[in-house]
Design an enzyme around this catalytic site. Structure first.
Site, PDB file in Angstrom:
ATOM      1  N   LYS A 176       0.838  -1.205   0.000  1.00 43.57           N
ATOM      2  CA  LYS A 176       0.000   0.000   0.000  1.00 43.57           C
ATOM      3  C   LYS A 176       0.872   1.254   0.000  1.00 43.57           C
ATOM      4  O   LYS A 176       1.753   1.414   0.842  1.00 43.57           O
ATOM      5  CB  LYS A 176      -0.919  -0.020   1.221  1.00 43.57           C
ATOM      6  CG  LYS A 176      -1.863  -1.229   1.241  1.00 43.57           C
ATOM      7  CD  LYS A 176      -2.723  -1.283   2.469  1.00 43.57           C
ATOM      8  CE  LYS A 176      -1.916  -1.513   3.723  1.00 43.57           C
ATOM      9  NZ  LYS A 176      -2.756  -1.747   4.915  1.00 43.57           N
ATOM     10  N   THR A 211      -8.786   9.583   7.892  1.00 44.27           N
ATOM     11  CA  THR A 211      -8.366   8.319   7.278  1.00 44.27           C
ATOM     12  C   THR A 211      -8.120   7.224   8.321  1.00 44.27           C
ATOM     13  O   THR A 211      -7.459   6.226   8.033  1.00 44.27           O
ATOM     14  CB  THR A 211      -7.081   8.533   6.456  1.00 44.27           C
ATOM     15  OG1 THR A 211      -6.055   9.075   7.317  1.00 44.27           O
ATOM     16  CG2 THR A 211      -7.321   9.481   5.292  1.00 44.27           C
ATOM     17  N   GLY A 213      -8.361   4.039  10.187  1.00 46.31           N
ATOM     18  CA  GLY A 213      -8.934   2.728   9.905  1.00 46.31           C
ATOM     19  C   GLY A 213      -8.941   2.333   8.444  1.00 46.31           C
ATOM     20  O   GLY A 213      -9.610   1.361   8.074  1.00 46.31           O
ATOM     21  N   THR A 214      -8.182   3.040   7.591  1.00 45.81           N
ATOM     22  CA  THR A 214      -8.190   2.686   6.171  1.00 45.81           C
ATOM     23  C   THR A 214      -7.611   1.293   5.933  1.00 45.81           C
ATOM     24  O   THR A 214      -8.149   0.526   5.131  1.00 45.81           O
ATOM     25  CB  THR A 214      -7.403   3.719   5.341  1.00 45.81           C
ATOM     26  OG1 THR A 214      -6.105   3.902   5.926  1.00 45.81           O
ATOM     27  CG2 THR A 214      -8.121   5.050   5.294  1.00 45.81           C
ATOM     28  N   GLY A 215      -6.514   0.949   6.611  1.00 43.97           N
ATOM     29  CA  GLY A 215      -5.916  -0.367   6.419  1.00 43.97           C
ATOM     30  C   GLY A 215      -6.817  -1.490   6.891  1.00 43.97           C
ATOM     31  O   GLY A 215      -6.951  -2.527   6.231  1.00 43.97           O
ATOM     32  N   CYS A 216      -7.458  -1.286   8.034  1.00 45.84           N
ATOM     33  CA  CYS A 216      -8.398  -2.276   8.568  1.00 45.84           C
ATOM     34  C   CYS A 216      -9.563  -2.471   7.596  1.00 45.84           C
ATOM     35  O   CYS A 216      -9.970  -3.597   7.296  1.00 45.84           O
ATOM     36  CB  CYS A 216      -8.946  -1.822   9.913  1.00 45.84           C
ATOM     37  SG  CYS A 216      -7.702  -1.444  11.164  1.00 45.84           S
TER      38      CYS A 216
END
Length: 269
Positions: A176, A211, A213-216
């Protein structure tokens, strides 16, 4: 007869403010038509400005949660997030050995501040025990750099690193690029094997602090889409679209890095 929803198990930490972790995963899974189950690894007191307290579960309790879900309800896909320590990682690996469902591993290791969230021993065990079980690993740039012990700054370096990690572990890698210096957000999916290939996804950067919690959210979205039977590349594409739409619809809560607007996402194309 209506087809039942895919059964998605999230193994992750709890975010009391609802922006990341288990809470973000449940929202994402539900919005994408899945049935959400959870194995909570860590309870945190946190909000948009930071983490105020953290209390990990024992590895045994985490493993019991996993078994309770899989042995009764069953599972069609699994998302793994924050695992905290070696005890939890070992028990999760033991609990998932032999499970026939796609596993999306978000290796939560580095905080936004750059601080390590798990110790070096735990990272080594994660690489040894969990990476070989994973269908897809989704590191951000600092995590990818940490795993390969090198400095990474742009998408060309990230592409090479994703390929290297994929060949080391046997899992597909979605690197990412939100932390790179590139003008656009560039993510790179590398799938190893006989027909090894790399696919680049990109979109414009959205100017917003919201942003959290974008990865979760991305890893939970991809797991849910895999549970629906989507091929990996398409699941990644649709999962990224979901995250982008959730960022665009963020409600603006909190004084810091606010949560996404999972509830407001209507279309993925």
């Amino acid at each position: 007869m209506t087809k039942p929803p895919p059964r998605i198990l999230s193994i992750a930490g709890s975010d009391s403010s609802g922006g990341a972790g288990i809470q973000a995963d449940i929202k994402t899974i539900a919005m994408l038509g899945g049935y959400a189950m959870t194995a909570i690894t860590t309870v945190t007191a946190q909000n948009t400005v930071g983490v105020q307290a953290i209390a990990p579960m024992s590895g045994e309790v985490v493993a019991q949660q996993i078994a309770s879900c899989i042995e009764d309800i069953g599972v069609d896909a699994i998302k793994i997030g924050m695992l905290h320590d070696a005890d939890i990682i070992t028990h999760v690996a033991d609990a998932l050995t032999g499970v026939k469902a796609p596993i999306v591993l978000d290796p939560v290791m580095i905080a936004t501040s750059g601080a390590a969230l798990i110790d070096p021993q735990a990272i080594a065990i994660m690489r040894e025990r969990l990476f070989p079980l994973a269908t897809l690993v989704t590191p951000n740039l600092p995590e990818l750099a940490h795993l390969l012990e090198r400095n990474l700054t742009d998408s060309s370096q990230m592409a090479q690193a994703a390929e290297e990690l994929a060949h080391m572990t046997g899992a597909a890698v979605l690197a990412k690029g939100g932390h790179t210096s590139d003008a656009r957000i560039i993510d790179i999916l590398y799938q190893p094997g006989e027909d090894a290939r790399a696919v680049q996804f990109d979109h414009h950067r959205i100017d917003t602090p919201h942003t959290h919690g974008t990865g979760c959210t991305l890893s939970a979205a991809i797991a849910t889409l895999l549970g629906h039977g989507q091929p990996l590349e398409h699941a990644v594409r649709l999962g990224r679209n979901f995250v982008r739409a959730a960022i665009e619809n963020a409600p603006g809560f909190g004084a810091g890095n606010g949560p996404l607007g999972h509830h407001a996402v209507r279309r993925l194309d």
